[in-house]
Design a protein around this motif. Structure first.
Motif, PDB file in Angstrom:
ATOM      1  N   ASP A 141      -6.734  39.132  -6.782  1.00 22.21           N
ATOM      2  CA  ASP A 141      -7.192  40.512  -6.681  1.00 22.21           C
ATOM      3  C   ASP A 141      -8.291  40.592  -5.628  1.00 22.21           C
ATOM      4  O   ASP A 141      -9.370  40.057  -5.804  1.00 22.21           O
ATOM      5  CB  ASP A 141      -7.722  40.973  -8.044  1.00 22.21           C
ATOM      6  CG  ASP A 141      -8.137  42.420  -8.033  1.00 22.21           C
ATOM      7  OD1 ASP A 141      -7.889  43.112  -7.034  1.00 22.21           O
ATOM      8  OD2 ASP A 141      -8.725  42.865  -9.037  1.00 22.21           O
ATOM      9  N   HIS A 142      -8.036  41.294  -4.527  1.00 21.54           N
ATOM     10  CA  HIS A 142      -8.997  41.344  -3.434  1.00 21.54           C
ATOM     11  C   HIS A 142      -9.847  42.608  -3.461  1.00 21.54           C
ATOM     12  O   HIS A 142     -10.349  43.042  -2.430  1.00 21.54           O
ATOM     13  CB  HIS A 142      -8.264  41.221  -2.100  1.00 21.54           C
ATOM     14  CG  HIS A 142      -7.556  39.909  -1.953  1.00 21.54           C
ATOM     15  ND1 HIS A 142      -8.226  38.723  -1.788  1.00 21.54           N
ATOM     16  CD2 HIS A 142      -6.239  39.611  -1.985  1.00 21.54           C
ATOM     17  CE1 HIS A 142      -7.358  37.732  -1.709  1.00 21.54           C
ATOM     18  NE2 HIS A 142      -6.139  38.248  -1.827  1.00 21.54           N
ATOM     19  N   THR A 143     -10.025  43.205  -4.653  1.00 17.91           N
ATOM     20  CA  THR A 143     -10.856  44.401  -4.756  1.00 17.91           C
ATOM     21  C   THR A 143     -12.332  44.056  -4.909  1.00 17.91           C
ATOM     22  O   THR A 143     -13.167  44.943  -4.862  1.00 17.91           O
ATOM     23  CB  THR A 143     -10.425  45.275  -5.952  1.00 17.91           C
ATOM     24  OG1 THR A 143     -10.540  44.513  -7.150  1.00 17.91           O
ATOM     25  CG2 THR A 143      -9.010  45.785  -5.764  1.00 17.91           C
ATOM     26  N   PHE A 144     -12.662  42.801  -5.112  1.00 22.15           N
ATOM     27  CA  PHE A 144     -14.065  42.395  -5.198  1.00 22.15           C
ATOM     28  C   PHE A 144     -14.252  41.034  -4.560  1.00 22.15           C
ATOM     29  O   PHE A 144     -13.306  40.286  -4.368  1.00 22.15           O
ATOM     30  CB  PHE A 144     -14.566  42.405  -6.647  1.00 22.15           C
ATOM     31  CG  PHE A 144     -13.949  41.348  -7.518  1.00 22.15           C
ATOM     32  CD1 PHE A 144     -14.564  40.114  -7.685  1.00 22.15           C
ATOM     33  CD2 PHE A 144     -12.757  41.577  -8.191  1.00 22.15           C
ATOM     34  CE1 PHE A 144     -14.009  39.134  -8.486  1.00 22.15           C
ATOM     35  CE2 PHE A 144     -12.197  40.614  -9.002  1.00 22.15           C
ATOM     36  CZ  PHE A 144     -12.824  39.388  -9.144  1.00 22.15           C
ATOM     37  N   ARG A 145     -15.501  40.742  -4.224  1.00 22.45           N
ATOM     38  CA  ARG A 145     -15.841  39.438  -3.638  1.00 22.45           C
ATOM     39  C   ARG A 145     -16.651  38.660  -4.667  1.00 22.45           C
ATOM     40  O   ARG A 145     -17.617  39.157  -5.221  1.00 22.45           O
ATOM     41  CB  ARG A 145     -16.686  39.625  -2.384  1.00 22.45           C
ATOM     42  CG  ARG A 145     -16.937  38.294  -1.703  1.00 22.45           C
ATOM     43  CD  ARG A 145     -17.938  38.269  -0.570  1.00 22.45           C
ATOM     44  NE  ARG A 145     -18.064  39.427   0.262  1.00 22.45           N
ATOM     45  CZ  ARG A 145     -18.907  39.494   1.281  1.00 22.45           C
ATOM     46  NH1 ARG A 145     -19.678  38.483   1.581  1.00 22.45           N
ATOM     47  NH2 ARG A 145     -19.006  40.583   1.998  1.00 22.45           N
TER      48      ARG A 145
END
Length: 125
Positions: A112-116
């Motif tokens: 999931d690339h919605t957060f780092r």
């Protein structure tokens, strides 16, 4: 009289150069990239956390991103949390907290690339 006119011309020239330099700097900045959610796991990094958070804020603000910082920490990391809170208040931002690291956070961060995810736990070893 000539000295005064020369001084005025010099001041105008320096002001024009300053405006030109600021305009070039503005043009070289990247476009705004929107919003980013940051998940930070500090793990008792009180000695290093100020530099890490300052650099993170500097990078995101330079890129024109607004962001939300969520800190994953328990009560034993009170000094680290206090430092983060002070830094974020100076930026005019609030910080949210999670009391424990979610079990599947590494797997979710990879898919999931919605957060780092910034995990500082490994640096203690």
């Amino acid at each position: 009289m000539v000295a005064h006119l020369t001084m005025i011309l010099l001041i105008y020239f320096l002001a024009a150069m300053a405006v030109h330099a600021m305009h070039q700097r503005h043009l070289s900045r990247p476009e705004s990239e929107g919003f980013e959610q940051i998940l930070l796991i500090p793990s008792n990094q009180a000695g290093r956390i100020e530099g890490i958070v300052r650099e993170l804020c500097r990078e995101l603000l330079y890129r024109g991103k607004s962001f939300r910082l969520t800190v994953v920490a328990d009560r034993t990391e009170a000094e680290t949390i206090t430092i983060i809170e002070k830094l974020m208040q100076r930026q005019g931002m609030e910080t949210s907290y999670l009391p424990a690291v979610p079990a599947d956070i590494e797997r979710v961060a990879q898919t999931d690339h919605t957060f780092r995810l910034i995990d500082l736990r490994e640096s203690e070893q």
